[in-house]
Design a protein around this motif. Structure first.
Motif, PDB file in Angstrom:
ATOM      1  N   PRO A 133      40.563  37.131  42.377  1.00 37.60           N
ATOM      2  CA  PRO A 133      41.072  37.610  41.080  1.00 37.60           C
ATOM      3  C   PRO A 133      40.198  38.687  40.440  1.00 37.60           C
ATOM      4  O   PRO A 133      40.699  39.619  39.827  1.00 37.60           O
ATOM      5  CB  PRO A 133      41.093  36.336  40.223  1.00 37.60           C
ATOM      6  N   MET A 134      38.858  38.570  40.592  1.00 43.12           N
ATOM      7  CA  MET A 134      37.965  39.549  39.979  1.00 43.12           C
ATOM      8  C   MET A 134      38.142  40.925  40.615  1.00 43.12           C
ATOM      9  O   MET A 134      38.160  41.943  39.918  1.00 43.12           O
ATOM     10  CB  MET A 134      36.511  39.088  40.100  1.00 43.12           C
ATOM     11  N   ASN A 135      38.277  40.955  41.945  1.00 41.76           N
ATOM     12  CA  ASN A 135      38.490  42.234  42.625  1.00 41.76           C
ATOM     13  C   ASN A 135      39.807  42.868  42.188  1.00 41.76           C
ATOM     14  O   ASN A 135      39.879  44.071  41.911  1.00 41.76           O
ATOM     15  CB  ASN A 135      38.499  42.032  44.141  1.00 41.76           C
ATOM     16  N   ASP A 136      40.841  42.038  42.115  1.00 37.30           N
ATOM     17  CA  ASP A 136      42.155  42.541  41.734  1.00 37.30           C
ATOM     18  C   ASP A 136      42.143  43.027  40.284  1.00 37.30           C
ATOM     19  O   ASP A 136      42.781  44.030  39.930  1.00 37.30           O
ATOM     20  CB  ASP A 136      43.205  41.442  41.913  1.00 37.30           C
ATOM     21  N   PHE A 137      41.401  42.325  39.431  1.00 36.29           N
ATOM     22  CA  PHE A 137      41.281  42.722  38.033  1.00 36.29           C
ATOM     23  C   PHE A 137      40.619  44.090  37.910  1.00 36.29           C
ATOM     24  O   PHE A 137      41.109  44.986  37.208  1.00 36.29           O
ATOM     25  CB  PHE A 137      40.480  41.665  37.268  1.00 36.29           C
ATOM     26  N   ARG A 138      39.495  44.276  38.602  1.00 40.14           N
ATOM     27  CA  ARG A 138      38.775  45.548  38.515  1.00 40.14           C
ATOM     28  C   ARG A 138      39.621  46.696  39.083  1.00 40.14           C
ATOM     29  O   ARG A 138      39.617  47.809  38.550  1.00 40.14           O
ATOM     30  CB  ARG A 138      37.439  45.451  39.256  1.00 40.14           C
ATOM     31  N   ASP A 139      40.351  46.405  40.142  1.00 41.18           N
ATOM     32  CA  ASP A 139      41.217  47.423  40.743  1.00 41.18           C
ATOM     33  C   ASP A 139      42.317  47.824  39.760  1.00 41.18           C
ATOM     34  O   ASP A 139      42.578  49.015  39.530  1.00 41.18           O
ATOM     35  CB  ASP A 139      41.827  46.877  42.040  1.00 41.18           C
ATOM     36  N   SER A 140      42.965  46.822  39.151  1.00 40.56           N
ATOM     37  CA  SER A 140      44.052  47.090  38.208  1.00 40.56           C
ATOM     38  C   SER A 140      43.537  47.777  36.946  1.00 40.56           C
ATOM     39  O   SER A 140      44.164  48.709  36.427  1.00 40.56           O
ATOM     40  CB  SER A 140      44.765  45.787  37.838  1.00 40.56           C
ATOM     41  N   LYS A 171      43.038  50.396  23.068  1.00 38.58           N
ATOM     42  CA  LYS A 171      43.973  49.766  24.008  1.00 38.58           C
ATOM     43  C   LYS A 171      43.506  48.360  24.387  1.00 38.58           C
ATOM     44  O   LYS A 171      42.314  48.071  24.416  1.00 38.58           O
ATOM     45  CB  LYS A 171      44.093  50.605  25.291  1.00 38.58           C
ATOM     46  N   THR A 172      44.469  47.512  24.698  1.00 42.17           N
ATOM     47  CA  THR A 172      44.163  46.169  25.198  1.00 42.17           C
ATOM     48  C   THR A 172      44.897  45.959  26.517  1.00 42.17           C
ATOM     49  O   THR A 172      46.102  46.183  26.612  1.00 42.17           O
ATOM     50  CB  THR A 172      44.603  45.082  24.206  1.00 42.17           C
ATOM     51  N   PHE A 173      44.139  45.561  27.541  1.00 41.84           N
ATOM     52  CA  PHE A 173      44.715  45.295  28.859  1.00 41.84           C
ATOM     53  C   PHE A 173      44.457  43.828  29.200  1.00 41.84           C
ATOM     54  O   PHE A 173      43.309  43.385  29.238  1.00 41.84           O
ATOM     55  CB  PHE A 173      44.075  46.212  29.899  1.00 41.84           C
ATOM     56  N   ARG A 174      45.517  43.077  29.421  1.00 43.51           N
ATOM     57  CA  ARG A 174      45.383  41.658  29.764  1.00 43.51           C
ATOM     58  C   ARG A 174      45.808  41.445  31.217  1.00 43.51           C
ATOM     59  O   ARG A 174      46.840  41.965  31.649  1.00 43.51           O
ATOM     60  CB  ARG A 174      46.222  40.791  28.829  1.00 43.51           C
ATOM     61  N   PHE A 175      45.021  40.680  31.933  1.00 38.18           N
ATOM     62  CA  PHE A 175      45.268  40.462  33.360  1.00 38.18           C
ATOM     63  C   PHE A 175      45.164  38.962  33.635  1.00 38.18           C
ATOM     64  O   PHE A 175      44.139  38.341  33.347  1.00 38.18           O
ATOM     65  CB  PHE A 175      44.236  41.233  34.182  1.00 38.18           C
ATOM     66  N   TYR A 176      46.224  38.390  34.177  1.00 39.49           N
ATOM     67  CA  TYR A 176      46.255  36.948  34.445  1.00 39.49           C
ATOM     68  C   TYR A 176      46.359  36.704  35.956  1.00 39.49           C
ATOM     69  O   TYR A 176      47.336  37.109  36.584  1.00 39.49           O
ATOM     70  CB  TYR A 176      47.441  36.292  33.741  1.00 39.49           C
ATOM     71  N   LYS A 177      45.362  36.053  36.517  1.00 34.96           N
ATOM     72  CA  LYS A 177      45.413  35.694  37.934  1.00 34.96           C
ATOM     73  C   LYS A 177      44.324  34.663  38.215  1.00 34.96           C
ATOM     74  O   LYS A 177      43.245  34.719  37.632  1.00 34.96           O
ATOM     75  CB  LYS A 177      45.206  36.929  38.825  1.00 34.96           C
ATOM     76  N   GLY A 178      44.606  33.738  39.108  1.00 31.46           N
ATOM     77  CA  GLY A 178      43.613  32.744  39.488  1.00 31.46           C
ATOM     78  C   GLY A 178      43.854  31.398  38.825  1.00 31.46           C
ATOM     79  O   GLY A 178      44.422  31.318  37.738  1.00 31.46           O
TER      80      GLY A 178
END
Length: 226
Positions: A45-52, A141-148
């Protein structure tokens, strides 16, 4: 190297700069191994978060720095172009500095320096940076990322903008980040107990344009994100 292998080290240094070897088979074998790991990398999830997040920061510009390559990115790699770039950067020894430290006799190594370093090719060029115009997104801006599935979260609070560069200002930005880190740990972690840890990093860069970046990293439980 050892003292007795000093001559070999000098020769290898010369060859590394002047005669890089192309091994297409080795490159393809390495890329095959990387492709096999891509799925595992994206599952983190951390890798995907940083990529996104990086893609959002640069508003999905095609020139966005690649955090996690796609298989197509890897297929697009051109071995000949890689070699060409290498030769452009290292085939011109103008401005290179060599530091030789250790158990060496100055008189005995002079002939080797003349043979392997003084003979390196030097071109009359004037290399310079090119600003391709890529910039981060602006505004609040606010970016929210949900995974894991694990009960953990991280907040990245990022500030950036243009600022005239000077060594004094660059030092002040780094000092500011260190002061902010102390405050984050003393107040948000120790006093409020909202985060597991935390730190603030800051930098002021001269190239390709004068700009600063300050990032606060705050790992915490999902219940404390807001």
């Amino acid at each position: 190297s050892s003292v007795k292998d000093f001559s070999t080290m000098m020769e290898l240094s010369y060859l590394e700069l002047t005669s890089p070897r192309k091994d297409t088979g080795l490159v393809h074998a390495y890329l095959t191994k990387v492709k096999a790991h891509l799925a595992l990398i994206k599952k983190n999830p951390m890798n995907d978060f940083r990529d996104s997040l990086t893609k959002v920061l640069y508003h999905n510009d095609p020139r966005t720095p690649i955090v996690i390559p796609t298989e197509q990115d890897l297929n697009n790699i051109n071995v000949d172009r890689i070699l060409e770039i290498y030769k452009e950067q290292f085939g011109d020894a103008a401005g290179f500095h060599f530091f030789i430290v250790g158990n060496v006799d100055e008189n005995s190594i002079k002939p080797l320096i003349e043979k392997y370093l003084a003979s390196l090719p030097v071109k009359v060029t004037n290399p310079h940076y090119k600003d391709n115009g890529l910039r981060k997104i602006t505004g609040n801006k606010t970016f929210r990322f949900y995974k894991g599935a694990d009960q953990k979260s991280i907040i990245l609070d990022l500030y950036h903008g243009t600022l005239p560069y000077s060594e004094k200002s660059a030092l002040e930005v780094r000092m500011l980040a260190q002061i902010m880190t102390i405050q984050v740990l003393q107040v948000i972690r120790e006093k409020m107990q909202y985060i597991y840890s935390g730190q603030v990093s800051g930098s002021l860069e001269k190239l390709p344009y004068a700009h600063y970046t300050i990032v606060a990293q705050l790992p915490c439980g999902p219940e404390n994100v807001n």
